[in-house]
Design a protein around this motif. Structure first.
Motif, PDB file in Angstrom:
ATOM      1  N   LEU A  26       0.807  -1.215   0.000  1.00  0.00           N
ATOM      2  CA  LEU A  26       0.000   0.000   0.000  1.00  0.00           C
ATOM      3  C   LEU A  26       0.843   1.270   0.000  1.00  0.00           C
ATOM      4  CD1 LEU A  26      -1.920  -2.296   0.998  1.00  0.00           C
ATOM      5  CD2 LEU A  26      -3.047  -0.568   2.354  1.00  0.00           C
ATOM      6  N   SER A  27       0.372   2.245  -0.744  1.00  0.00           N
ATOM      7  CA  SER A  27       0.960   3.582  -0.721  1.00  0.00           C
ATOM      8  C   SER A  27       0.398   4.312   0.505  1.00  0.00           C
ATOM      9  CB  SER A  27       0.586   4.347  -1.990  1.00  0.00           C
ATOM     10  OG  SER A  27      -0.820   4.598  -2.006  1.00  0.00           O
ATOM     11  N   ASP A  28       0.919   5.502   0.775  1.00  0.00           N
ATOM     12  CA  ASP A  28       0.408   6.297   1.898  1.00  0.00           C
ATOM     13  C   ASP A  28      -1.098   6.538   1.761  1.00  0.00           C
ATOM     14  OD1 ASP A  28       2.965   6.440   2.971  1.00  0.00           O
ATOM     15  OD2 ASP A  28       3.344   8.464   2.224  1.00  0.00           O
ATOM     16  N   SER A  29      -1.529   6.909   0.570  1.00  0.00           N
ATOM     17  CA  SER A  29      -2.960   7.214   0.393  1.00  0.00           C
ATOM     18  C   SER A  29      -3.825   5.954   0.476  1.00  0.00           C
ATOM     19  CB  SER A  29      -3.201   7.952  -0.925  1.00  0.00           C
ATOM     20  OG  SER A  29      -2.823   7.162  -2.023  1.00  0.00           O
ATOM     21  N   GLU A  30      -3.328   4.818  -0.027  1.00  0.00           N
ATOM     22  CA  GLU A  30      -4.095   3.569   0.065  1.00  0.00           C
ATOM     23  C   GLU A  30      -4.208   3.079   1.502  1.00  0.00           C
ATOM     24  OE1 GLU A  30      -3.130   1.393  -4.183  1.00  0.00           O
ATOM     25  OE2 GLU A  30      -1.570   1.437  -2.643  1.00  0.00           O
ATOM     26  N   ALA A  31      -3.203   3.358   2.320  1.00  0.00           N
ATOM     27  CA  ALA A  31      -3.199   2.915   3.713  1.00  0.00           C
ATOM     28  C   ALA A  31      -4.092   3.765   4.603  1.00  0.00           C
ATOM     29  CB  ALA A  31      -1.772   2.925   4.255  1.00  0.00           C
ATOM     30  N   GLN A  32      -4.346   5.012   4.230  1.00  0.00           N
ATOM     31  CA  GLN A  32      -5.091   5.945   5.085  1.00  0.00           C
ATOM     32  C   GLN A  32      -6.422   5.411   5.612  1.00  0.00           C
ATOM     33  OE1 GLN A  32      -4.539   8.733   6.832  1.00  0.00           O
ATOM     34  NE2 GLN A  32      -2.440   8.272   6.224  1.00  0.00           N
ATOM     35  N   PRO A  33      -7.273   4.822   4.788  1.00  0.00           N
ATOM     36  CA  PRO A  33      -8.555   4.335   5.329  1.00  0.00           C
ATOM     37  C   PRO A  33      -8.379   3.306   6.443  1.00  0.00           C
ATOM     38  CG  PRO A  33      -8.601   4.331   2.936  1.00  0.00           C
ATOM     39  CD  PRO A  33      -7.185   4.633   3.341  1.00  0.00           C
ATOM     40  N   PHE A  34      -7.338   2.498   6.366  1.00  0.00           N
ATOM     41  CA  PHE A  34      -7.116   1.452   7.363  1.00  0.00           C
ATOM     42  C   PHE A  34      -6.476   2.005   8.637  1.00  0.00           C
ATOM     43  CE2 PHE A  34      -6.886  -0.586   3.157  1.00  0.00           C
ATOM     44  CZ  PHE A  34      -8.003  -1.397   3.265  1.00  0.00           C
ATOM     45  N   LEU A  35      -5.935   3.206   8.562  1.00  0.00           N
ATOM     46  CA  LEU A  35      -5.328   3.843   9.731  1.00  0.00           C
ATOM     47  C   LEU A  35      -6.345   4.676  10.523  1.00  0.00           C
ATOM     48  CD1 LEU A  35      -2.014   4.982   8.018  1.00  0.00           C
ATOM     49  CD2 LEU A  35      -2.235   3.246   9.805  1.00  0.00           C
ATOM     50  N   GLN A  36      -7.544   4.802   9.993  1.00  0.00           N
ATOM     51  CA  GLN A  36      -8.596   5.596  10.627  1.00  0.00           C
ATOM     52  C   GLN A  36      -9.519   4.693  11.446  1.00  0.00           C
ATOM     53  OE1 GLN A  36      -8.506   8.947  10.105  1.00  0.00           O
ATOM     54  NE2 GLN A  36      -6.728   8.572   8.813  1.00  0.00           N
ATOM     55  N   LEU A  37      -9.955   5.170  12.591  1.00  0.00           N
ATOM     56  CA  LEU A  37     -10.911   4.406  13.390  1.00  0.00           C
ATOM     57  C   LEU A  37     -12.254   4.270  12.688  1.00  0.00           C
ATOM     58  CD1 LEU A  37     -10.197   5.558  17.045  1.00  0.00           C
ATOM     59  CD2 LEU A  37      -9.700   3.337  16.005  1.00  0.00           C
ATOM     60  N   SER A  38     -12.523   5.119  11.731  1.00  0.00           N
ATOM     61  CA  SER A  38     -13.792   5.018  11.004  1.00  0.00           C
ATOM     62  C   SER A  38     -13.885   3.717  10.209  1.00  0.00           C
ATOM     63  CB  SER A  38     -13.972   6.220  10.082  1.00  0.00           C
ATOM     64  OG  SER A  38     -12.918   6.281   9.143  1.00  0.00           O
ATOM     65  N   PHE A  39     -12.733   3.106   9.871  1.00  0.00           N
ATOM     66  CA  PHE A  39     -12.768   1.832   9.146  1.00  0.00           C
ATOM     67  C   PHE A  39     -13.524   0.778   9.938  1.00  0.00           C
ATOM     68  CE2 PHE A  39     -11.038  -2.422   8.327  1.00  0.00           C
ATOM     69  CZ  PHE A  39     -11.441  -2.564   7.012  1.00  0.00           C
ATOM     70  N   ILE A  40     -13.404   0.816  11.239  1.00  0.00           N
ATOM     71  CA  ILE A  40     -14.074  -0.188  12.073  1.00  0.00           C
ATOM     72  C   ILE A  40     -15.349   0.362  12.718  1.00  0.00           C
ATOM     73  CG2 ILE A  40     -11.998  -1.548  12.524  1.00  0.00           C
ATOM     74  CD1 ILE A  40     -11.933  -0.120  15.307  1.00  0.00           C
ATOM     75  N   ASN A  41     -15.870   1.463  12.177  1.00  0.00           N
ATOM     76  CA  ASN A  41     -17.067   2.094  12.739  1.00  0.00           C
ATOM     77  C   ASN A  41     -16.920   2.335  14.234  1.00  0.00           C
ATOM     78  OD1 ASN A  41     -18.475   2.348  10.367  1.00  0.00           O
ATOM     79  ND2 ASN A  41     -19.615   0.443  10.631  1.00  0.00           N
ATOM     80  N   ALA A  42     -15.748   2.791  14.634  1.00  0.00           N
ATOM     81  CA  ALA A  42     -15.434   2.962  16.060  1.00  0.00           C
ATOM     82  C   ALA A  42     -16.399   3.884  16.776  1.00  0.00           C
ATOM     83  CB  ALA A  42     -14.003   3.480  16.217  1.00  0.00           C
TER      84      ALA A  42
END
Length: 137
Positions: free
Chosen positions: A114-130
């Motif tokens: 993953l590039s920096d931009s591709e990794a961003q969604p997975f680094l956010q708590l919103s990915f897991i509906n936190a």
């Protein structure tokens, strides 16, 4: 299903000499399902030889980010579980991982570095509906 592990230590105990399993087997059968497994700032160590994951579901999704991987990881990294059609639909990736098992030179062609931009969604708590289940401090 959303699953994220942050700062965990995964210790694999597998027989030496041959591939004896996988760390993950994520089951996602709907392309619209936003779930998956995310491992962030983890350490993978142990004995034996294993895949990072196998395609239990047709749309399986697993991402390792900033994770140390010892030499127990099979160079291919990922296994289609004997169903080549899944190579077109699963999403397996890694981002800024380190250690001898993180070397992407031998990874299957259908995995992602993953590039920096591709990794961003997975680094956010919103990915897991936190916001729907984690309490704010």
């Amino acid at each position: 299903m959303f699953c994220t592990e942050q700062g965990c230590h995964l210790v694999v105990t597998a027989q030496s000499g041959y591939i004896s399993g996988s760390i993950t087997a994520q089951n996602r059968n709907d392309p619209d399902d936003q779930g998956g497994f995310v491992f962030l700032n983890c350490t993978i160590m142990g004995t034996g030889y294993v895949y990072l994951g196998r395609a239990w579901g047709s749309y399986s999704r697993v991402v390792f980010l900033n994770t140390y991987m010892s030499n127990i990881i099979v160079p291919d990294g990922w296994y289609d579980w004997g169903q080549p059609s899944r190579q077109r639909t699963v999403y397996y990736g890694q981002y800024k991982c380190s250690g001898p098992g993180a070397n992407t030179d031998g990874r299957v062609s259908w995995s992602h570095e993953l590039s920096d931009s591709e990794a961003q969604p997975f680094l956010q708590l919103s990915f897991i509906n936190a916001g729907t289940w984690l309490q704010q401090a």
